[in-house]
Scaffold this active site. Structure first.
Site, PDB file in Angstrom:
ATOM      1  N   GLY A 148       0.792  -1.224   0.000  1.00  0.00           N
ATOM      2  CA  GLY A 148       0.000   0.000   0.000  1.00  0.00           C
ATOM      3  C   GLY A 148       0.824   1.273   0.000  1.00  0.00           C
ATOM      4  O   GLY A 148       2.023   1.254  -0.247  1.00  0.00           O
ATOM      5  N   HIS A 199       4.153   1.287  -8.056  1.00  0.00           N
ATOM      6  CA  HIS A 199       3.101   0.280  -7.931  1.00  0.00           C
ATOM      7  C   HIS A 199       2.170   0.336  -9.151  1.00  0.00           C
ATOM      8  O   HIS A 199       1.779  -0.699  -9.689  1.00  0.00           O
ATOM      9  CB  HIS A 199       2.234   0.546  -6.695  1.00  0.00           C
ATOM     10  CG  HIS A 199       2.975   0.483  -5.386  1.00  0.00           C
ATOM     11  ND1 HIS A 199       3.191   1.595  -4.609  1.00  0.00           N
ATOM     12  CD2 HIS A 199       3.533  -0.551  -4.722  1.00  0.00           C
ATOM     13  CE1 HIS A 199       3.845   1.236  -3.505  1.00  0.00           C
ATOM     14  NE2 HIS A 199       4.072  -0.048  -3.547  1.00  0.00           N
ATOM     15  N   GLN A 227      14.386  -9.580  -3.883  1.00  0.00           N
ATOM     16  CA  GLN A 227      13.057 -10.167  -3.695  1.00  0.00           C
ATOM     17  C   GLN A 227      12.618 -10.947  -4.930  1.00  0.00           C
ATOM     18  O   GLN A 227      12.150 -12.083  -4.829  1.00  0.00           O
ATOM     19  CB  GLN A 227      12.059  -9.047  -3.392  1.00  0.00           C
ATOM     20  CG  GLN A 227      10.611  -9.442  -3.434  1.00  0.00           C
ATOM     21  CD  GLN A 227       9.709  -8.362  -2.865  1.00  0.00           C
ATOM     22  OE1 GLN A 227       9.648  -8.157  -1.657  1.00  0.00           O
ATOM     23  NE2 GLN A 227       9.009  -7.640  -3.715  1.00  0.00           N
ATOM     24  N   SER A 251       9.482   5.133  -3.566  1.00  0.00           N
ATOM     25  CA  SER A 251       9.330   4.192  -2.462  1.00  0.00           C
ATOM     26  C   SER A 251       8.325   4.788  -1.488  1.00  0.00           C
ATOM     27  O   SER A 251       8.305   6.008  -1.286  1.00  0.00           O
ATOM     28  CB  SER A 251      10.675   4.005  -1.753  1.00  0.00           C
ATOM     29  OG  SER A 251      10.478   3.459  -0.465  1.00  0.00           O
ATOM     30  N   ARG A 278       8.488   4.666   1.530  1.00  0.00           N
ATOM     31  CA  ARG A 278       9.240   5.228   2.659  1.00  0.00           C
ATOM     32  C   ARG A 278       9.789   6.635   2.368  1.00  0.00           C
ATOM     33  O   ARG A 278      10.200   7.322   3.304  1.00  0.00           O
ATOM     34  CB  ARG A 278      10.397   4.309   3.040  1.00  0.00           C
ATOM     35  CG  ARG A 278       9.939   3.014   3.698  1.00  0.00           C
ATOM     36  CD  ARG A 278      11.107   2.217   4.241  1.00  0.00           C
ATOM     37  NE  ARG A 278      10.687   1.107   5.063  1.00  0.00           N
ATOM     38  CZ  ARG A 278      10.577  -0.161   4.634  1.00  0.00           C
ATOM     39  NH1 ARG A 278      10.858  -0.467   3.389  1.00  0.00           N
ATOM     40  NH2 ARG A 278      10.178  -1.117   5.453  1.00  0.00           N
TER      41      ARG A 278
HETATM   42  P1  AMP Z   1       5.827  -2.673  -1.706  1.00  0.00           P
HETATM   43  O1  AMP Z   1       4.483  -2.042  -1.535  1.00  0.00           O
HETATM   44  O2  AMP Z   1       6.968  -1.804  -1.313  1.00  0.00           O
HETATM   45  O3  AMP Z   1       5.889  -4.054  -1.094  1.00  0.00           O
HETATM   46  O4  AMP Z   1       6.014  -2.897  -3.261  1.00  0.00           O
HETATM   47  C1  AMP Z   1       5.076  -3.619  -4.011  1.00  0.00           C
HETATM   48  C2  AMP Z   1       5.637  -3.874  -5.387  1.00  0.00           C
HETATM   49  O5  AMP Z   1       5.920  -2.632  -6.025  1.00  0.00           O
HETATM   50  C3  AMP Z   1       6.956  -4.662  -5.343  1.00  0.00           C
HETATM   51  O6  AMP Z   1       6.958  -5.603  -6.402  1.00  0.00           O
HETATM   52  C4  AMP Z   1       7.979  -3.580  -5.562  1.00  0.00           C
HETATM   53  O7  AMP Z   1       9.173  -4.045  -6.159  1.00  0.00           O
HETATM   54  C5  AMP Z   1       7.240  -2.652  -6.516  1.00  0.00           C
HETATM   55  N1  AMP Z   1       7.848  -1.320  -6.481  1.00  0.00           N
HETATM   56  C6  AMP Z   1       8.101  -0.556  -5.386  1.00  0.00           C
HETATM   57  N2  AMP Z   1       8.729   0.592  -5.739  1.00  0.00           N
HETATM   58  C7  AMP Z   1       8.888   0.541  -7.087  1.00  0.00           C
HETATM   59  C8  AMP Z   1       9.468   1.409  -8.050  1.00  0.00           C
HETATM   60  N3  AMP Z   1      10.015   2.577  -7.716  1.00  0.00           N
HETATM   61  N4  AMP Z   1       9.450   1.026  -9.349  1.00  0.00           N
HETATM   62  C9  AMP Z   1       8.889  -0.152  -9.718  1.00  0.00           C
HETATM   63  N5  AMP Z   1       8.321  -1.021  -8.862  1.00  0.00           N
HETATM   64  C10 AMP Z   1       8.310  -0.683  -7.555  1.00  0.00           C
END
Ligand code: AMP
Length: 281
Positions: free
Chosen positions: A31, A37, A153, A185, A187
């Site tokens: 989220g 995302h 991952q 990100s 974060r």
């Molecule tokens: P998360 O919500 O951080 O667990 O991310 C969910 C998905 O989004 C994961 O497959 C991440 O690798 C992908 N993701 C997060 N940040 C990025 C980004 N800047 N570019 C592409 N994919 C992303």
């Protein structure tokens, strides 16, 4: 868009979709959605008949001193965004149902889980694999979409899928960045203005690695030294790791003779950020 909280309800939606012969694209997330995302969501909407997005801040992948409680959450905004994109199902399971009291089953991918981020986040990839397998079992997707942002991952999940004979196809999409290079990100929200500027050392040092490689440098130590110098010049940045590794075993390579992954994790103040790039031939 249908929002589903219960596993049984998700399962019956899935069996209904499957009985109609439609394919399922799945995007698992924690989220606080951003364009990274959404790039995965859009690819799923393009490729699959039905798109399921999950939002679950997975406690099992956070260490006891990590930011599980502080992890940003905004379900209302996220659902609006996903609805606008045309997502079919949003699955937001509850922690009690995913990990009922006394839960004992976990999935591990040995060795790979202990490298890079695994070293400073013990148990992290065990949590990631466990939630991914659970969600794959509930949603039964044909394709699941992941970001290259989390390079380790995807390598680990692909290995899990292969070795546990899962049928899902793992599709990996490029890192989405801000205009100045910072990888998106959830974060990033916690960076102060000053930290936001300092955070550019991640993408800057990766760019330098790329350009050294393009100019013929094949010695990993020389590239890492240069990257660490760039990061070291930023007072708010503290290195967790900077490594150049092979993309199968994630072992450090001393000479770059085939495709390699440059990966780094850097603390900017209290926020730990990761980024990476692939060195191609
Ligand atoms: P998360 O919500 O951080 O667990 O991310 C969910 C998905 O989004 C994961 O497959 C991440 O690798 C992908 N993701 C997060 N940040 C990025 C980004 N800047 N570019 C592409 N994919 C992303």
């Amino acid at each position: 868009m249908k929002v589903i909280k219960k596993i049984d309800e998700m399962r019956s939606a899935v069996s209904d979709i499957k009985s109609r012969g439609m394919s399922i694209g799945f995007v698992p997330t924690m989220g606080y959605l951003h364009e990274g995302h959404l790039s995965l969501v859009r690819e799923s909407l393009r490729k699959a008949d039905v798109t399921v997005v999950s939002i679950f801040v997975n406690p099992a992948q956070f260490g006891p001193r990590e930011d599980f409680k502080e992890y940003p959450r905004d379900l209302n905004r996220d659902s609006e965004v996903l609805e606008r994109e045309g997502v079919d199902y949003l699955f937001v399971p509850e922690s009690d149902e995913i990990y009922p009291q006394g839960h004992k089953a976990f999935v591990e991918v040995y060795d790979l889980q202990d490298k890079l981020c695994g070293r400073s986040r013990p148990g992290h990839f065990r949590g990631v694999c466990t939630i991914a397998l659970k969600l794959f079992n509930i949603i039964n997707p044909d394709i699941s979409f992941f970001g290259q942002k989390d390079a380790q991952q995807v390598i680990i999940l692909k290995r899990m899928v292969k070795e546990l004979h899962l049928e899902v196809i793992i599709e990996v999409l490029p890192i989405i960045r801000e205009e100045d290079g910072l990888a998106l990100s959830s974060r990033n929200k916690y960076l102060t203005q000053e930290e936001r500027k300092a955070a550019l050392v991640l993408s800057k040092s990766l760019k330098v690695a790329q350009s050294m490689m393009e100019k013929g440098q094949r010695d990993s130590a020389a590239i890492i030294k240069e990257m660490k110098e760039i990061i070291g010049r930023e007072p708010l940045a503290k290195i967790d790791y900077v490594e150049i590794v092979d993309i199968d075993k994630l072992d450090p390579v001393s000479r770059i003779e085939k495709k390699a992954l440059v990966a780094l994790a850097i603390f900017i103040g209290k926020i730990r950020l990761i980024d990476n790039t692939i060195l191609l031939f």
